[in-house]
Enzyme design. Structure first.
Site, PDB file in Angstrom:
ATOM      1  N   LYS A 271     -56.920 -23.716 -51.272  1.00  0.00           N
ATOM      2  CA  LYS A 271     -56.432 -23.304 -49.946  1.00  0.00           C
ATOM      3  C   LYS A 271     -54.994 -22.833 -50.085  1.00  0.00           C
ATOM      4  O   LYS A 271     -54.132 -23.590 -50.530  1.00  0.00           O
ATOM      5  CB  LYS A 271     -56.523 -24.486 -48.964  1.00  0.00           C
ATOM      6  CG  LYS A 271     -55.792 -24.261 -47.620  1.00  0.00           C
ATOM      7  CD  LYS A 271     -55.978 -25.438 -46.655  1.00  0.00           C
ATOM      8  CE  LYS A 271     -55.149 -25.250 -45.382  1.00  0.00           C
ATOM      9  NZ  LYS A 271     -55.289 -26.381 -44.429  1.00  0.00           N
ATOM     10  N   ASP A 276     -48.919 -22.709 -41.795  1.00  0.00           N
ATOM     11  CA  ASP A 276     -49.959 -23.036 -40.817  1.00  0.00           C
ATOM     12  C   ASP A 276     -49.327 -23.413 -39.484  1.00  0.00           C
ATOM     13  O   ASP A 276     -48.877 -24.536 -39.296  1.00  0.00           O
ATOM     14  CB  ASP A 276     -50.823 -24.193 -41.353  1.00  0.00           C
ATOM     15  CG  ASP A 276     -51.927 -24.586 -40.381  1.00  0.00           C
ATOM     16  OD1 ASP A 276     -52.180 -23.822 -39.416  1.00  0.00           O
ATOM     17  OD2 ASP A 276     -52.550 -25.648 -40.592  1.00  0.00           O
ATOM     18  N   LYS A 283     -49.858 -25.750 -33.169  1.00  0.00           N
ATOM     19  CA  LYS A 283     -49.444 -27.123 -33.453  1.00  0.00           C
ATOM     20  C   LYS A 283     -48.225 -27.472 -32.610  1.00  0.00           C
ATOM     21  O   LYS A 283     -47.460 -26.589 -32.240  1.00  0.00           O
ATOM     22  CB  LYS A 283     -49.044 -27.236 -34.933  1.00  0.00           C
ATOM     23  CG  LYS A 283     -50.197 -27.227 -35.908  1.00  0.00           C
ATOM     24  CD  LYS A 283     -49.680 -27.424 -37.334  1.00  0.00           C
ATOM     25  CE  LYS A 283     -50.811 -27.385 -38.341  1.00  0.00           C
ATOM     26  NZ  LYS A 283     -51.748 -28.505 -38.234  1.00  0.00           N
ATOM     27  N   ASP A 353     -56.770 -24.223 -35.554  1.00  0.00           N
ATOM     28  CA  ASP A 353     -55.962 -24.998 -36.498  1.00  0.00           C
ATOM     29  C   ASP A 353     -56.824 -25.584 -37.628  1.00  0.00           C
ATOM     30  O   ASP A 353     -56.292 -26.089 -38.614  1.00  0.00           O
ATOM     31  CB  ASP A 353     -55.228 -26.108 -35.746  1.00  0.00           C
ATOM     32  CG  ASP A 353     -54.074 -26.686 -36.540  1.00  0.00           C
ATOM     33  OD1 ASP A 353     -53.723 -26.109 -37.591  1.00  0.00           O
ATOM     34  OD2 ASP A 353     -53.526 -27.721 -36.109  1.00  0.00           O
ATOM     35  N   GLU A 355     -58.232 -24.114 -39.991  1.00  0.00           N
ATOM     36  CA  GLU A 355     -58.324 -22.812 -40.665  1.00  0.00           C
ATOM     37  C   GLU A 355     -58.602 -22.960 -42.158  1.00  0.00           C
ATOM     38  O   GLU A 355     -59.135 -22.050 -42.777  1.00  0.00           O
ATOM     39  CB  GLU A 355     -57.030 -22.016 -40.451  1.00  0.00           C
ATOM     40  CG  GLU A 355     -55.873 -22.313 -41.426  1.00  0.00           C
ATOM     41  CD  GLU A 355     -55.353 -23.747 -41.340  1.00  0.00           C
ATOM     42  OE1 GLU A 355     -55.602 -24.414 -40.313  1.00  0.00           O
ATOM     43  OE2 GLU A 355     -54.696 -24.202 -42.301  1.00  0.00           O
ATOM     44  N   ARG A 357     -60.690 -24.789 -43.875  1.00  0.00           N
ATOM     45  CA  ARG A 357     -62.123 -24.760 -44.228  1.00  0.00           C
ATOM     46  C   ARG A 357     -62.688 -23.344 -44.095  1.00  0.00           C
ATOM     47  O   ARG A 357     -63.646 -23.007 -44.772  1.00  0.00           O
ATOM     48  CB  ARG A 357     -62.873 -25.782 -43.356  1.00  0.00           C
ATOM     49  CG  ARG A 357     -62.834 -25.484 -41.889  1.00  0.00           C
ATOM     50  CD  ARG A 357     -63.181 -26.699 -41.029  1.00  0.00           C
ATOM     51  NE  ARG A 357     -62.074 -27.657 -40.962  1.00  0.00           N
ATOM     52  CZ  ARG A 357     -62.123 -28.824 -40.335  1.00  0.00           C
ATOM     53  NH1 ARG A 357     -63.223 -29.203 -39.736  1.00  0.00           N
ATOM     54  NH2 ARG A 357     -61.068 -29.627 -40.318  1.00  0.00           N
TER      55      ARG A 357
HETATM   56  N1  BES Z   1     -53.004 -28.103 -42.687  1.00  0.00           N
HETATM   57  C1  BES Z   1     -53.582 -28.943 -41.725  1.00  0.00           C
HETATM   58  C2  BES Z   1     -53.821 -30.362 -42.223  1.00  0.00           C
HETATM   59  C3  BES Z   1     -52.606 -31.166 -42.577  1.00  0.00           C
HETATM   60  C4  BES Z   1     -52.129 -32.119 -41.700  1.00  0.00           C
HETATM   61  C5  BES Z   1     -52.001 -31.053 -43.802  1.00  0.00           C
HETATM   62  C6  BES Z   1     -51.041 -32.893 -42.049  1.00  0.00           C
HETATM   63  C7  BES Z   1     -50.912 -31.812 -44.145  1.00  0.00           C
HETATM   64  C8  BES Z   1     -50.445 -32.748 -43.263  1.00  0.00           C
HETATM   65  C9  BES Z   1     -54.935 -28.379 -41.296  1.00  0.00           C
HETATM   66  O1  BES Z   1     -55.032 -27.000 -41.299  1.00  0.00           O
HETATM   67  C10 BES Z   1     -55.149 -28.816 -39.879  1.00  0.00           C
HETATM   68  O2  BES Z   1     -54.419 -28.383 -39.044  1.00  0.00           O
HETATM   69  N2  BES Z   1     -56.138 -29.664 -39.673  1.00  0.00           N
HETATM   70  C11 BES Z   1     -56.442 -30.171 -38.399  1.00  0.00           C
HETATM   71  C12 BES Z   1     -57.922 -30.089 -38.205  1.00  0.00           C
HETATM   72  C13 BES Z   1     -58.360 -30.368 -36.800  1.00  0.00           C
HETATM   73  C14 BES Z   1     -57.934 -29.246 -35.882  1.00  0.00           C
HETATM   74  C15 BES Z   1     -59.862 -30.524 -36.797  1.00  0.00           C
HETATM   75  C16 BES Z   1     -55.968 -31.606 -38.336  1.00  0.00           C
HETATM   76  O3  BES Z   1     -56.097 -32.319 -39.323  1.00  0.00           O
HETATM   77  O4  BES Z   1     -55.437 -31.998 -37.305  1.00  0.00           O
HETATM   78 ZN    ZN Z   2     -53.847 -26.009 -42.606  1.00  0.00          ZN
HETATM   79 MN    MN Z   3     -54.375 -26.082 -39.532  1.00  0.00          MN
END
Ligand code: BES
Ligand code: ZN
Ligand code: MN
Length: 501
Positions: A271, A276, A283, A353, A355, A357
């Site tokens: 990835k 992000d 976010k 968010d 993204e 996957r």
């Molecule tokens: N990049 C984030 C995950 C992340 C969170 C990495 C904290 C490092 C530290 C990922 O893209 C994300 O935003 N995931 C969401 C998924 C949700 C929307 C289902 C998450 O984990 O909140």
């Molecule tokens: Zn991310």
């Molecule tokens: Mn994200």
């Protein structure tokens, strides 16, 4: 950092700083059990120089506990640094890795530019792995993230020497030492990429850095952009990229050892979200700056490929990194949109968010199309994984026990902590969509597992491992052996997994 392996007598080595390990030999428990620190060397002069301070009782040889002596009597070294390994009965090669990092991080800020680390003489730990780990640990310790500080003094340690007992099997130690240099430098290469802010390391620049590295070490490489995404019908990857002014980069690295024309082809998929923001599902502002490290999975794969190119295992490896920003924009995808992935599966976007996957879905499909017979991906994928495992273990998932067993074995050498988490039909249920094949989020609970189930849809029947490194890619609190900042996690484990084939 220059590195060297020496078999000289410890007491005769002229250096600014000689670091020697110590361990606590006390085995009794209870309030009266005082630590009994011993130096892990057979060198009588070194032992004598440290005897009084060890007898003093303040120094306990706890893990990474340090004690510095100036002008040690009877030694050619100007300083003697004692670094603790903790309880001798529990000493590990990984403890040596950390102790080496600790010695370097002790040395650096004091303006001392060279040090010699003495390997334990006792038959306490296997020597080859200890040499390799010491070198790796030294590189890890030498890295600091202050790239853009104008008062940055170039404080890097200039010379690091491992001193091994003279009676060692020299050829074995030399090979282990050379490996340690490659692995340590590769892990730091990954960290230097992860450390870069989003404005300095766009997807295009990440592609350039990967290509430069590939050319240097002799990997095949291609870096594609928007057109190729369309040509390959990478609708999932593009759905993230469409919301950014920065063009995406589809980075492909190939390792094809001469004469290897059959057997497995390992597919490393990363990835590479260079920033992000969450996209339209924006976010919150708190900690959003951290999301520059959302390409740590891709950077880990690129660093692992560097090490693979130099260590030359007899197995073909292909690496696919899907790099893009995730931004809100007039052209950005919206919750509710339906996207068609390269595999043909349709995805309902619930949350923009989620993204990672999406880009990985097409990355996995593409790696298979390029011939991968076994897949491993790494991603800072979910906050849920951090909630489950904290910043202690990274998450691991697999659809194939035999393939995972190799990864589990790799962890013994890498010293990294991964914990296998479950996949399962019930999690797959959570990502079924009414309008399409699957949706990109699975509700509040079990978020690390539902994300993994999503990826599994694209790995299909191919043996596959997914590494969720969200909690470990960034060190939040500095430790004696590693700075706060990018960790380079997964590089060593992926490398060892590749070598296991
Ligand atoms: N990049 C984030 C995950 C992340 C969170 C990495 C904290 C490092 C530290 C990922 O893209 C994300 O935003 N995931 C969401 C998924 C949700 C929307 C289902 C998450 O984990 O909140
Ligand atoms: Zn991310
Ligand atoms: Mn994200």
């Amino acid at each position: 950092m220059r590195t060297e392996l020496s078999f000289a007598n410890l007491s005769e080595i002229e250096t600014e700083l000689l670091a020697v390990l110590a361990a606590d030999t006390q085995t009794a428990k209870g309030p009266d059990a005082k630590p009994e620190p011993v130096l892990l060397t057979a060198d009588a002069a070194v032992k004598a120089a440290a005897a009084a301070v060890l007898a003093g009782g303040e120094y306990k040889a706890g893990a990474n506990e340090t004690l510095l002596l100036h002008a040690p009597a009877g030694l050619a070294a100007k300083r003697l640094l004692i670094v603790g390994l903790g309880k001798q009965a529990k000493a590990t090669v990984h403890g040596v890795r950390n102790a080496a990092g600790t010695a370097v991080r002790f040395t650096k800020p004091r303006g001392i530019r060279e040090l010699v680390l003495a390997l334990p003489e006792l038959d306490l730990l296997p020597q080859g792995p200890s040499v390799r780990a010491a070198v790796e640990g030294a590189f890890v310790g030498d890295f600091d993230p202050d790239t853009y500080r104008s008062d940055r003094k170039d404080q890097s340690v200039q010379s690091f020497t491992v001193a091994a007992p003279a009676k060692s099997e020299k050829a074995i130690l030399e090979a282990a030492f050379a490996q340690g240099v490659i692995v340590g430098e590769s892990q730091n290469f990954t960290r230097s990429l992860v450390n870069e802010p989003g404005n300095k390391l766009t997807p295009t620049i990440l592609g350039q850095r990967a290509a430069e590295m590939a050319a240097e070490v002799g990997l095949g490489w291609e870096v594609h952009s928007t057109e190729k995404l369309h040509e390959l019908k990478m609708g999932a990857f593009w759905s993230v990229a469409q919301g950014s002014e920065e063009p995406p980069a589809l980075i492909v690295l190939r390792y094809e050892p001469a004469g290897v024309t059959d057997g497995p082809v390992l597919g490393l998929v990363g990835k590479g979200i260079t920033f992000d923001s969450g996209g339209i599902s924006l976010k919150p502002g708190n900690d959003m700056d951290k999301m520059k490290y959302d390409m740590a999975g891709g950077a880990a794969m690129i660093g692992a490929m560097r090490a693979i190119a130099l260590l030359k295992p007899r197995v073909r490896v292909i690496c696919v990194v899907c790099a893009t920003e995730n931004m809100p924009d007039g052209k950005a995808q919206k919750p509710g949109d339906v996207q068609t992935a390269m595999s043909g599966k349709t995805i309902e976007i619930i949350n923009t968010d989620a993204e990672g996957r999406l880009v990985l879905a097409d990355g996995l499909t593409y790696a298979k199309q390029l011939g991968a017979t076994h897949l491993i991906d790494a991603a800072t994928l979910t906050g849920a994984c951090v909630v489950a495992l904290g910043m202690i273990n990274a998450g691991a998932f697999s659809n194939d026990d035999a393939t995972y067993a190799k990864f589990d074995g790799a962890l013994t050498t890498s010293g990294e902590k991964f914990w296998r988490l479950p996949l399962g039909e019930e999690y797959a249920e959570q990502i079924k969509s009414e309008i399409g094949d699957i949706k990109n989020t699975g509700g509040r609970w079990g978020g690390a597992s539902t994300a993994a189930e999503f990826l599994k849809v694209f790995a299909e029947e191919t043996p596959w491992i997914h590494l969720d490194i969200a909690g470990l890619a960034w060190v939040e609190d500095s430790k004696p052996y590693i700075a706060k900042g990018p960790s380079g996690v997964a590089v060593r484990s992926i490398l060892e997994w590749v070598k296991s084939f």
